[in-house]
Scaffold this active site. Sequence first.
Site, PDB file in Angstrom:
ATOM      1  N   GLY A  13      -6.772   4.538  -6.473  1.00 50.50           N
ATOM      2  CA  GLY A  13      -7.425   4.022  -5.821  1.00 50.50           C
ATOM      3  C   GLY A  13      -7.877   2.442  -5.878  1.00 50.50           C
ATOM      4  O   GLY A  13      -9.180   1.884  -4.376  1.00 50.50           O
ATOM      5  N   ASN A  15      -6.843  -0.192  -4.833  1.00 49.34           N
ATOM      6  CA  ASN A  15      -6.140  -1.110  -3.717  1.00 49.34           C
ATOM      7  C   ASN A  15      -6.812  -0.296  -2.755  1.00 49.34           C
ATOM      8  O   ASN A  15      -7.710  -1.064  -1.617  1.00 49.34           O
ATOM      9  CB  ASN A  15      -4.735  -1.085  -3.588  1.00 49.34           C
ATOM     10  CG  ASN A  15      -3.755  -2.355  -4.175  1.00 49.34           C
ATOM     11  OD1 ASN A  15      -3.630  -3.299  -3.935  1.00 49.34           O
ATOM     12  ND2 ASN A  15      -3.365  -1.354  -5.834  1.00 49.34           N
ATOM     13  N   ARG A  67       9.683  18.922   2.112  1.00 41.99           N
ATOM     14  CA  ARG A  67       8.861  17.190   2.590  1.00 41.99           C
ATOM     15  C   ARG A  67       9.045  17.240   4.083  1.00 41.99           C
ATOM     16  O   ARG A  67       7.742  16.719   4.520  1.00 41.99           O
ATOM     17  CB  ARG A  67       9.971  16.249   2.494  1.00 41.99           C
ATOM     18  CG  ARG A  67      10.190  16.191   1.710  1.00 41.99           C
ATOM     19  CD  ARG A  67      11.135  14.573  -0.002  1.00 41.99           C
ATOM     20  NE  ARG A  67      10.739  14.633  -1.268  1.00 41.99           N
ATOM     21  CZ  ARG A  67      10.352  13.896  -2.022  1.00 41.99           C
ATOM     22  NH1 ARG A  67       8.747  13.869  -0.661  1.00 41.99           N
ATOM     23  NH2 ARG A  67      10.650  14.277  -3.478  1.00 41.99           N
ATOM     24  N   ARG A  93       4.418  10.094  -2.908  1.00 41.32           N
ATOM     25  CA  ARG A  93       5.719  10.415  -2.408  1.00 41.32           C
ATOM     26  C   ARG A  93       5.853  10.017  -1.317  1.00 41.32           C
ATOM     27  O   ARG A  93       5.676   8.800  -0.855  1.00 41.32           O
ATOM     28  CB  ARG A  93       4.872  12.097  -1.479  1.00 41.32           C
ATOM     29  CG  ARG A  93       3.928  12.544  -1.966  1.00 41.32           C
ATOM     30  CD  ARG A  93       3.942  13.631  -3.596  1.00 41.32           C
ATOM     31  NE  ARG A  93       4.807  14.634  -2.733  1.00 41.32           N
ATOM     32  CZ  ARG A  93       6.033  15.428  -3.050  1.00 41.32           C
ATOM     33  NH1 ARG A  93       5.613  15.109  -4.857  1.00 41.32           N
ATOM     34  NH2 ARG A  93       6.415  16.214  -3.027  1.00 41.32           N
ATOM     35  N   HIS A 111       4.045  -3.079  -2.989  1.00 46.45           N
ATOM     36  CA  HIS A 111       4.599  -3.104  -3.966  1.00 46.45           C
ATOM     37  C   HIS A 111       4.857  -4.160  -5.553  1.00 46.45           C
ATOM     38  O   HIS A 111       4.009  -5.595  -5.113  1.00 46.45           O
ATOM     39  CB  HIS A 111       5.941  -2.586  -3.630  1.00 46.45           C
ATOM     40  CG  HIS A 111       6.791  -2.349  -4.490  1.00 46.45           C
ATOM     41  ND1 HIS A 111       7.164  -1.256  -5.274  1.00 46.45           N
ATOM     42  CD2 HIS A 111       8.172  -3.270  -5.614  1.00 46.45           C
ATOM     43  CE1 HIS A 111       8.341  -1.298  -5.830  1.00 46.45           C
ATOM     44  NE2 HIS A 111       7.950  -2.394  -6.133  1.00 46.45           N
ATOM     45  N   ASP A 147      11.220   1.084  -0.335  1.00 48.75           N
ATOM     46  CA  ASP A 147      11.020  -0.304  -0.706  1.00 48.75           C
ATOM     47  C   ASP A 147      11.949  -1.532  -0.174  1.00 48.75           C
ATOM     48  O   ASP A 147      11.812  -3.118  -0.654  1.00 48.75           O
ATOM     49  CB  ASP A 147      10.410  -0.668  -2.331  1.00 48.75           C
ATOM     50  CG  ASP A 147      10.125   0.106  -2.969  1.00 48.75           C
ATOM     51  OD1 ASP A 147       8.895   0.892  -2.257  1.00 48.75           O
ATOM     52  OD2 ASP A 147       9.968   1.179  -4.486  1.00 48.75           O
ATOM     53  N   GLU A 176      -2.486  -8.043  -5.815  1.00 45.65           N
ATOM     54  CA  GLU A 176      -2.478  -6.646  -5.222  1.00 45.65           C
ATOM     55  C   GLU A 176      -4.042  -6.600  -4.473  1.00 45.65           C
ATOM     56  O   GLU A 176      -4.105  -6.566  -3.220  1.00 45.65           O
ATOM     57  CB  GLU A 176      -2.440  -5.895  -5.483  1.00 45.65           C
ATOM     58  CG  GLU A 176      -0.579  -5.481  -6.414  1.00 45.65           C
ATOM     59  CD  GLU A 176      -0.472  -3.523  -6.840  1.00 45.65           C
ATOM     60  OE1 GLU A 176      -0.939  -2.869  -5.845  1.00 45.65           O
ATOM     61  OE2 GLU A 176      -0.116  -4.122  -8.369  1.00 45.65           O
TER      62      GLU A 176
HETATM   63  C1  GRF Z   1      -0.067  -0.049  -7.649  1.00 46.66           C
HETATM   64  O1  GRF Z   1       0.276  -0.806  -8.976  1.00 46.66           O
HETATM   65  C2  GRF Z   1       0.736  -0.307  -6.416  1.00 46.66           C
HETATM   66  O2  GRF Z   1       1.211  -1.231  -6.492  1.00 46.66           O
HETATM   67  C3  GRF Z   1       1.314   0.744  -6.175  1.00 46.66           C
HETATM   68  O3  GRF Z   1       0.594   2.054  -6.923  1.00 46.66           O
HETATM   69  C4  GRF Z   1      -0.372   1.172  -8.037  1.00 46.66           C
HETATM   70  C5  GRF Z   1      -1.872   1.649  -7.011  1.00 46.66           C
HETATM   71  O4  GRF Z   1      -2.483   1.623  -7.985  1.00 46.66           O
HETATM   72  N1  GRF Z   1       2.055   1.174  -5.291  1.00 46.66           N
HETATM   73  P1  GRF Z   1      -4.596   1.859  -7.245  1.00 46.66           P
HETATM   74  O5  GRF Z   1      -4.300   3.169  -7.165  1.00 46.66           O
HETATM   75  O6  GRF Z   1      -4.552   0.941  -5.951  1.00 46.66           O
HETATM   76  O7  GRF Z   1      -5.280   1.279  -7.957  1.00 46.66           O
END
Ligand code: GRF
Length: 194
Positions: A13, A15, A67, A93, A111, A147, A176
């Site tokens: 987590g 991001n 799903r 998922r 991404h 994506d 990111e």
């Molecule tokens: C990130 O690199 C994001 O781009 C990808 O999964 C990773 C998640 O990292 N989709 P975090 O859990 O946000 O640290």
Amino acid sequence: MKKRVAILISGRGSNMAALIDAAKDPAYPAEIVLVLSNIADAGGLERAREAGIATEVVEHKPFGKDRAAFDRAVHAVLERHRTEIVCLAGFLRLLTPWFVERWSGRLINIHPSLLPALKGLDTHARALAAGATQHGATVHFVVPELDSGPIIAQESVPVLPGDTEETLAARVLAVEHRIYPLALKRVAQGDVAG
Ligand code: GRF
């Protein structure tokens, strides 16, 4: 009125934490009202709780291969928290077209590549294997095809001599953490449409 945002995670987590930090600014146009994970011990859940944010777990395992039922369960939790925008942040998922269409224009993902290059997994290893000189990260609206949705924000980083997957991933991750809050701000303000 701030937009009510839920973040979906499966792991550490980082991001998510960047979005939570950005949303602390009183001028930020979104508030994080929920962090939801499909993994009960995802590291990010603890970080969210420490930040005083509501957390929910919807494990995918009990749903087996169904799903659609999993997505309906996630959707119900999002509705209960009166979610307006959903941010996927390391949520591992695949979502069904029903879910994606239900949240169309209000569902975004980060991404770790310069989309449309390197869709899918293992982007850092694949960038290195391809001898790429540029790599990066993209925030985009989610559409049923993986994506592939409209791009909201994108930033590149150089691939440097001697880079490993880890050094490259760290350089991309810093980007990111910068572009995801910017992209959510643009969506919450209605500056971009999916
Ligand atoms: C990130 O690199 C994001 O781009 C990808 O999964 C990773 C998640 O990292 N989709 P975090 O859990 O946000 O640290």
